[in-house]
Design an enzyme around this catalytic site. Structure first.
Site, mmCIF file in Angstrom:
data_model
loop_
_atom_site.group_PDB
_atom_site.id
_atom_site.type_symbol
_atom_site.label_atom_id
_atom_site.label_comp_id
_atom_site.label_asym_id
_atom_site.label_seq_id
_atom_site.Cartn_x
_atom_site.Cartn_y
_atom_site.Cartn_z
ATOM 1 N N PRO A 12 0.784 -1.188 -0.136
ATOM 2 C CA PRO A 12 -0.048 0.064 -0.031
ATOM 3 C C PRO A 12 0.746 1.292 -0.026
ATOM 4 C CG PRO A 12 -0.071 -0.929 2.227
ATOM 5 C CD PRO A 12 0.608 -2.191 1.050
ATOM 6 N N ASN A 13 0.338 2.286 -0.652
ATOM 7 C CA ASN A 13 0.844 3.403 -0.909
ATOM 8 C C ASN A 13 2.078 3.694 -1.657
ATOM 9 O OD1 ASN A 13 -1.334 4.692 0.469
ATOM 10 N ND2 ASN A 13 -0.548 4.045 2.330
ATOM 11 N N ARG A 20 4.856 11.102 -2.085
ATOM 12 C CA ARG A 20 4.545 10.863 -0.624
ATOM 13 C C ARG A 20 5.897 11.107 0.148
ATOM 14 N NH1 ARG A 20 4.284 4.942 1.919
ATOM 15 N NH2 ARG A 20 3.478 5.581 4.053
ATOM 16 N N TYR A 25 10.885 8.958 2.079
ATOM 17 C CA TYR A 25 10.915 7.682 0.934
ATOM 18 C C TYR A 25 11.531 8.052 -0.383
ATOM 19 C CZ TYR A 25 7.408 5.722 4.236
ATOM 20 O OH TYR A 25 6.474 5.578 5.100
ATOM 21 N N ASN A 77 8.332 -5.490 -0.388
ATOM 22 C CA ASN A 77 7.892 -4.268 0.195
ATOM 23 C C ASN A 77 6.372 -4.039 0.626
ATOM 24 O OD1 ASN A 77 7.700 -1.838 1.517
ATOM 25 N ND2 ASN A 77 9.131 -0.533 0.016
ATOM 26 N N ALA A 80 2.980 -0.835 4.890
ATOM 27 C CA ALA A 80 2.335 -0.869 6.376
ATOM 28 C C ALA A 80 1.880 -2.397 6.680
ATOM 29 C CB ALA A 80 1.290 0.221 6.437
ATOM 30 N N GLU A 101 12.623 -9.153 2.292
ATOM 31 C CA GLU A 101 11.941 -8.089 2.818
ATOM 32 C C GLU A 101 12.787 -6.894 2.473
ATOM 33 O OE1 GLU A 101 9.904 -6.681 6.995
ATOM 34 O OE2 GLU A 101 11.679 -7.834 7.032
ATOM 35 N N HIS A 103 12.658 -2.370 2.548
ATOM 36 C CA HIS A 103 12.138 -1.051 2.926
ATOM 37 C C HIS A 103 13.131 -0.144 2.306
ATOM 38 C CE1 HIS A 103 9.121 -2.981 5.329
ATOM 39 N NE2 HIS A 103 9.983 -3.872 5.788
ATOM 40 N N ARG A 110 12.175 4.524 13.173
ATOM 41 C CA ARG A 110 10.867 5.284 13.071
ATOM 42 C C ARG A 110 10.089 4.935 14.209
ATOM 43 N NH1 ARG A 110 8.611 4.803 7.217
ATOM 44 N NH2 ARG A 110 7.493 6.505 8.253
#
Length: 145
Positions: A12-13, A20, A25, A77, A80, A101, A103, A110
């Protein structure tokens, strides 16, 4: 050597990359990252299948498809969903294809809720915090499988 198929799945996103929160990012778009992966994949004998969805079930379906299509690896990735999705954990455990994985940012620097990764509990490894380069590092790691 025949090209090895690598699924690159984005949650998502991530379709909003470049717009964004660029301070977190970066300014590269998902299309930019895909182009970088295709170029590097060509030198490694890898074919990239790049996908993005804001829907958890689509990511689960694509993980299953990666195994059914004989993929060499999956770069994931999950956005969330990394921190919330037992369904993705179970899907990764249900396939034999190694998952890396990925990111853009480092979740451990964070918010506290980002420190737990359900994806990471089943992934072969995690690469995080190097912006768009995280994807390239993950692809290079997958080339060694």
């Amino acid at each position: 050597m025949a090209d090895r198929l690598v699924y690159v799945l984005n949650g998502p996103n991530l379709n909003r990359l470049g717009k964004r929160e660029p301070g977190i990012y970066g300014t590269q778009t998902l299309a930019d990252i895909g182009a970088m992966l295709e170029a590097r994949g060509a030198t490694l004998g890898m074919t990239i299948a790049m996908r993005q969805s804001n829907h958890e079930g689509a990511l689960v379906d694509w993980l299953h498809e990666a195994e059914d299509k004989g993929a060499h690896a999956v770069l994931l990735n999950a956005g969330a969903y990394t921190h919330t999705s037992v369904a993705l954990l179970d899907a990764i455990r249900a396939i034999s294809v190694p998952v890396v994985e990925v990111h853009l940012s480092n979740p451990h620097t964070r918010e506290d809720f980002r420190h737990t990764s359900w994806v990471g509990m089943a992934a072969r490894g995690t690469i995080a915090g190097f912006g768009a380069r995280s994807y390239l590092l993950a692809l290079e790691a997958a080339a060694e499988f």
